[in-house]
Design a protein around this motif. Structure first.
Motif, PDB file in Angstrom:
ATOM      1  N   ALA A 184      40.220  51.160  38.573  1.00 17.65           N
ATOM      2  CA  ALA A 184      40.404  50.655  39.942  1.00 17.65           C
ATOM      3  C   ALA A 184      41.530  49.635  39.997  1.00 17.65           C
ATOM      4  O   ALA A 184      41.661  48.808  39.097  1.00 17.65           O
ATOM      5  N   PRO A 185      42.361  49.658  41.037  1.00 15.98           N
ATOM      6  CA  PRO A 185      43.384  48.615  41.193  1.00 15.98           C
ATOM      7  C   PRO A 185      42.710  47.270  41.499  1.00 15.98           C
ATOM      8  O   PRO A 185      41.597  47.231  42.053  1.00 15.98           O
ATOM      9  N   SER A 186      43.371  46.184  41.131  1.00 18.39           N
ATOM     10  CA  SER A 186      42.791  44.853  41.367  1.00 18.39           C
ATOM     11  C   SER A 186      42.528  44.625  42.856  1.00 18.39           C
ATOM     12  O   SER A 186      41.565  43.943  43.226  1.00 18.39           O
ATOM     13  N   SER A 187      43.367  45.218  43.721  1.00 15.43           N
ATOM     14  CA  SER A 187      43.181  45.046  45.168  1.00 15.43           C
ATOM     15  C   SER A 187      41.823  45.607  45.612  1.00 15.43           C
ATOM     16  O   SER A 187      41.168  45.048  46.495  1.00 15.43           O
ATOM     17  N   PHE A 188      41.388  46.698  44.976  1.00  7.55           N
ATOM     18  CA  PHE A 188      40.085  47.287  45.306  1.00  7.55           C
ATOM     19  C   PHE A 188      38.953  46.340  44.890  1.00  7.55           C
ATOM     20  O   PHE A 188      37.987  46.138  45.647  1.00  7.55           O
ATOM     21  N   ILE A 189      39.085  45.738  43.702  1.00 10.84           N
ATOM     22  CA  ILE A 189      38.049  44.801  43.228  1.00 10.84           C
ATOM     23  C   ILE A 189      37.908  43.641  44.201  1.00 10.84           C
ATOM     24  O   ILE A 189      36.791  43.266  44.601  1.00 10.84           O
ATOM     25  N   TYR A 190      39.044  43.055  44.606  1.00  8.78           N
ATOM     26  CA  TYR A 190      38.994  41.905  45.523  1.00  8.78           C
ATOM     27  C   TYR A 190      38.431  42.300  46.888  1.00  8.78           C
ATOM     28  O   TYR A 190      37.696  41.537  47.521  1.00  8.78           O
ATOM     29  N   LYS A 191      38.763  43.512  47.321  1.00 12.16           N
ATOM     30  CA  LYS A 191      38.243  43.996  48.606  1.00 12.16           C
ATOM     31  C   LYS A 191      36.716  44.129  48.542  1.00 12.16           C
ATOM     32  O   LYS A 191      36.003  43.738  49.483  1.00 12.16           O
ATOM     33  N   MET A 192      36.206  44.657  47.445  1.00 15.01           N
ATOM     34  CA  MET A 192      34.765  44.815  47.288  1.00 15.01           C
ATOM     35  C   MET A 192      34.058  43.466  47.187  1.00 15.01           C
ATOM     36  O   MET A 192      32.937  43.291  47.663  1.00 15.01           O
ATOM     37  N   LEU A 193      34.719  42.488  46.582  1.00 20.87           N
ATOM     38  CA  LEU A 193      34.152  41.136  46.525  1.00 20.87           C
ATOM     39  C   LEU A 193      34.078  40.527  47.929  1.00 20.87           C
ATOM     40  O   LEU A 193      33.067  39.925  48.310  1.00 20.87           O
ATOM     41  N   ARG A 194      35.155  40.699  48.703  1.00 24.11           N
ATOM     42  CA  ARG A 194      35.181  40.143  50.068  1.00 24.11           C
ATOM     43  C   ARG A 194      34.093  40.777  50.931  1.00 24.11           C
ATOM     44  O   ARG A 194      33.473  40.113  51.757  1.00 24.11           O
ATOM     45  N   LYS A 195      33.850  42.075  50.734  1.00 26.82           N
ATOM     46  CA  LYS A 195      32.870  42.786  51.555  1.00 26.82           C
ATOM     47  C   LYS A 195      31.434  42.668  51.000  1.00 26.82           C
ATOM     48  O   LYS A 195      30.523  43.293  51.519  1.00 26.82           O
ATOM     49  N   LYS A 196      31.267  41.868  49.960  1.00 25.09           N
ATOM     50  CA  LYS A 196      29.965  41.663  49.306  1.00 25.09           C
ATOM     51  C   LYS A 196      29.399  42.953  48.720  1.00 25.09           C
ATOM     52  O   LYS A 196      28.192  43.120  48.590  1.00 25.09           O
ATOM     53  N   ASN A 197      30.297  43.879  48.381  1.00 24.06           N
ATOM     54  CA  ASN A 197      29.877  45.074  47.653  1.00 24.06           C
ATOM     55  C   ASN A 197      29.727  44.771  46.159  1.00 24.06           C
ATOM     56  O   ASN A 197      29.188  45.577  45.410  1.00 24.06           O
ATOM     57  N   ILE A 198      30.278  43.626  45.749  1.00 21.83           N
ATOM     58  CA  ILE A 198      30.059  43.114  44.399  1.00 21.83           C
ATOM     59  C   ILE A 198      29.561  41.681  44.562  1.00 21.83           C
ATOM     60  O   ILE A 198      30.251  40.848  45.171  1.00 21.83           O
ATOM     61  N   THR A 199      28.355  41.397  44.060  1.00 21.77           N
ATOM     62  CA  THR A 199      27.789  40.056  44.199  1.00 21.77           C
ATOM     63  C   THR A 199      27.410  39.497  42.836  1.00 21.77           C
ATOM     64  O   THR A 199      27.214  40.247  41.865  1.00 21.77           O
ATOM     65  N   ARG A 200      27.310  38.175  42.782  1.00 19.43           N
ATOM     66  CA  ARG A 200      26.862  37.488  41.562  1.00 19.43           C
ATOM     67  C   ARG A 200      25.609  36.686  41.890  1.00 19.43           C
ATOM     68  O   ARG A 200      25.624  35.841  42.776  1.00 19.43           O
ATOM     69  N   ASN A 201      24.535  36.988  41.209  1.00 20.90           N
ATOM     70  CA  ASN A 201      23.250  36.309  41.414  1.00 20.90           C
ATOM     71  C   ASN A 201      22.823  36.341  42.882  1.00 20.90           C
ATOM     72  O   ASN A 201      22.329  35.350  43.438  1.00 20.90           O
ATOM     73  N   GLY A 202      23.086  37.488  43.536  1.00 21.65           N
ATOM     74  CA  GLY A 202      22.657  37.682  44.914  1.00 21.65           C
ATOM     75  C   GLY A 202      23.512  37.007  45.953  1.00 21.65           C
ATOM     76  O   GLY A 202      23.189  37.012  47.149  1.00 21.65           O
ATOM     77  N   LYS A 203      24.654  36.416  45.547  1.00 23.96           N
ATOM     78  CA  LYS A 203      25.499  35.692  46.492  1.00 23.96           C
ATOM     79  C   LYS A 203      26.917  36.255  46.496  1.00 23.96           C
ATOM     80  O   LYS A 203      27.376  36.850  45.524  1.00 23.96           O
ATOM     81  N   LYS A 204      27.616  36.015  47.601  1.00 22.16           N
ATOM     82  CA  LYS A 204      29.017  36.417  47.697  1.00 22.16           C
ATOM     83  C   LYS A 204      29.820  35.667  46.644  1.00 22.16           C
ATOM     84  O   LYS A 204      29.573  34.486  46.379  1.00 22.16           O
ATOM     85  N   ALA A 205      30.804  36.356  46.062  1.00 22.73           N
ATOM     86  CA  ALA A 205      31.631  35.754  45.007  1.00 22.73           C
ATOM     87  C   ALA A 205      33.096  36.002  45.298  1.00 22.73           C
ATOM     88  O   ALA A 205      33.468  37.006  45.913  1.00 22.73           O
ATOM     89  N   SER A 206      33.939  35.070  44.838  1.00 18.70           N
ATOM     90  CA  SER A 206      35.386  35.198  45.047  1.00 18.70           C
ATOM     91  C   SER A 206      36.058  35.980  43.925  1.00 18.70           C
ATOM     92  O   SER A 206      37.150  36.527  44.085  1.00 18.70           O
ATOM     93  N   GLY A 207      35.413  35.980  42.756  1.00 16.68           N
ATOM     94  CA  GLY A 207      36.023  36.616  41.582  1.00 16.68           C
ATOM     95  C   GLY A 207      36.512  35.613  40.570  1.00 16.68           C
ATOM     96  O   GLY A 207      36.753  35.946  39.407  1.00 16.68           O
ATOM     97  N   ASP A 208      36.674  34.353  40.992  1.00 16.87           N
ATOM     98  CA  ASP A 208      37.170  33.314  40.086  1.00 16.87           C
ATOM     99  C   ASP A 208      36.050  32.654  39.288  1.00 16.87           C
ATOM    100  O   ASP A 208      36.319  31.818  38.408  1.00 16.87           O
ATOM    101  N   GLU A 209      34.798  32.999  39.588  1.00 17.86           N
ATOM    102  CA  GLU A 209      33.672  32.372  38.906  1.00 17.86           C
ATOM    103  C   GLU A 209      33.677  32.721  37.411  1.00 17.86           C
ATOM    104  O   GLU A 209      33.977  33.856  37.029  1.00 17.86           O
ATOM    105  N   ILE A 210      33.338  31.728  36.568  1.00 20.96           N
ATOM    106  CA  ILE A 210      33.187  31.967  35.137  1.00 20.96           C
ATOM    107  C   ILE A 210      31.758  32.441  34.879  1.00 20.96           C
ATOM    108  O   ILE A 210      30.797  31.754  35.220  1.00 20.96           O
ATOM    109  N   LEU A 211      31.652  33.618  34.299  1.00 19.76           N
ATOM    110  CA  LEU A 211      30.339  34.216  34.087  1.00 19.76           C
ATOM    111  C   LEU A 211      29.561  33.494  32.990  1.00 19.76           C
ATOM    112  O   LEU A 211      30.138  33.051  31.982  1.00 19.76           O
TER     113      LEU A 211
END
Length: 327
Positions: free
Chosen positions: A29-56
Motif C-alpha cells: 500500500a502507498p503511504s498515502s493510503f495508510i494515512y487516509k485509513m488512519l484519518r478515517k479511523k479504519n486503522i485504530t490503536r487501542n480503540g482510539k483514532k491515531a495519527s500514525g506518529d504514536e510509538i507502539l
C-alpha cells in the motif's frame, strides 16, 4: 471478524511508529493510503483514532477495518523458509549449501555462525548472504520487523555474526558496537613463533583501488588509529596459534597488522607468505586465510562462542597446535 483484523503488538513490534508498522504490514500500500485509513479511523490503536506518529508499546491492539480483499491486495506475505512456528529452530536450511547455525538467541538478539566463503551482506543484487539467511523468524514476525546484521566479517573469515531481531535489539547492538563496550576475540594461525603477547596501537591506510591496507607506526594523512592484542596460545613447527583481541574494527586490520609485525597469517593470499601458503595448500588444500571470530563478550548477556570450523581444526591438528581447554 469479516472486514476487521486485530493485531497485538509484541516485543518485535514495540518501539516503532504506528505508520511504519502499518507500512510493513500492508507492504504493497502507498503511504498515502495508510494515512487516509488512519484519518478515517479504519486503522485504530487501542480503540482510539491515531495519527500514525504514536510509538507502539508491547500489548497495544491495532484494529484494521478493511475488507478482506483490500487487505489481500495491499499485503504480500513473506514466507520464512524452514523456520519453526515460534522461530526457535536451531538450524534452518535457507539455500542449497547454506545452513544457518544459531549460537545464541533471545527475544531481541540473534547470533549465528558465518561459514567461510559466505558474504555477511550481499555486494550485488543476486548475492545471497548471511543477512538474507538470518530471516528465519516466523511468518508473523516477518510481517512487521526485518532483522539485519550488526557486524560484518570478510567473505573468507568465519565466525559470529550478530543481528537485532527486534527494534530494541537492533538499537542495543548499535549502542554496544558504537560504544566499543563488547570484547571481540578472533583465532588465527600465523607463520613464525610469537613467544610473548603483543598489544599495539598503530595506524592503517587503505588503498581502495587495490582493496589492500598498510600499517604505519606513526600518524599520517588519511590514516586511522588501530589497536590490536595478539596472545600466543600454542607454538609448534614454526607456527603459532593466536587469540586476537580487536579493540578497533578497520577493514583487514588483523591481517595487515600481523603482516607488519612479521607474522603472516596462514593461507592469506593478500598479506601472507606465498611460500608458506603454497605448502599449506599442498598439504591441507587451504586456499584462504585462517581467521575465525570465535568469542564475543557483550554486556548483560551470556558470552557467545563459536567453535573452530573443521577446516581450521584440521590444519591446527596437522601442525600440532592445540587450543587450550579454557578457549
Amino acid at each position: 471478524n469479516p472486514g476487521m483484523q486485530e493485531l497485538t503488538i509484541t516485543d518485535l513490534g514495540a518501539g516503532q511508529r504506528l505508520n511504519k508498522y502499518m507500512m510493513k504490514y500492508l507492504n504493497q500500500a502507498p503511504s498515502s493510503f495508510i494515512y487516509k485509513m488512519l484519518r478515517k479511523k479504519n486503522i485504530t490503536r487501542n480503540g482510539k483514532k491515531a495519527s500514525g506518529d504514536e510509538i507502539l508499546e508491547c500489548g497495544d491492539v491495532i484494529k484494521v477495518f478493511l475488507a478482506d480483499e483490500t487487505i489481500e491486495k495491499f499485503r504480500v506475505v513473506k514466507s520464512a523458509d524452514s523456520a519453526t512456528s515460534d522461530g526457535s529452530a536451531q538450524e534452518s536450511r535457507q539455500k542449497p549449501g547454506i545452513t544457518l547455525q544459531i549460537l545464541y538467541q533471545d527475544p531481541d538478539i540473534l547470533a549465528v555462525h558465518k561459514p567461510v566463503g559466505v558474504l555477511s551482506q550481499k555486494a550485488k543484487k543476486d548475492d545471497y548472504s548471511i543477512n538474507e539467511a538470518m530471516r528465519i523468524l516466523s511468518e508473523k514476525q516477518l510481517e512487521t520487523f526485518h532483522p539485519s546484521i550488526s557486524n560484518r566479517l570478510d567473505r573468507n573469515t568465519s565466525g559470529i555474526i550478530l543481528a537485532g531481531i527486534s527494534l530494541k535489539g537492533s538499537q542495543t547492538l548499535a549502542r554496544i558496537l558504537k560504544g566499543h563496550t563488547c570484547e571481540k576475540y578472533y583465532y588465527t594461525i600465523v607463520a613464525g613463533e610469537m613467544k610473548q603477547r603483543i598489544h599495539e596501537k598503530a595506524y592503517i591506510v587503505k588503498d581502495t583501488k587495490k582493496n589492500q591496507s598498510e600499517i604505519r607506526k606513526h600518524e599520517s594523512p588519511g590514516a586511522s588509529m588501530i589497536e590490536t592484542a595478539f596472545t600466543p596460545l600454542c607454538m609448534k613447527n614454526g607456527f603459532t596459534l593466536l587469540q586476537v583481541q580487536l579493540f578497533t574494527g578497520k577493514s583487514h586490520q588483523i591481517r595487515a597488522h600481523l603482516q607488519s609485525l612479521g607474522y603472516p597469517m596462514a593461507g592469506d593470499t593478500k598479506y601472507g607468505n606465498p611460500a608458506v601458503n603454497r605448502k599449506l595448500r599442498e598439504r591441507y588444500h587451504l586456499n584462504h586465510q585462517l581467521l575465525h571470530a570465535g568469542r564475543l563478550v557483550l554486556p548483560d548477556i551470556p558470552e557467545i562462542t563459536d567453535p573452530l570450523p573443521a577446516e581450521f581444526q584440521n590444519v591446527a591438528d596437522g601442525l600440532g597446535l592445540k587450543l587450550p581447554a579454557n578457549h
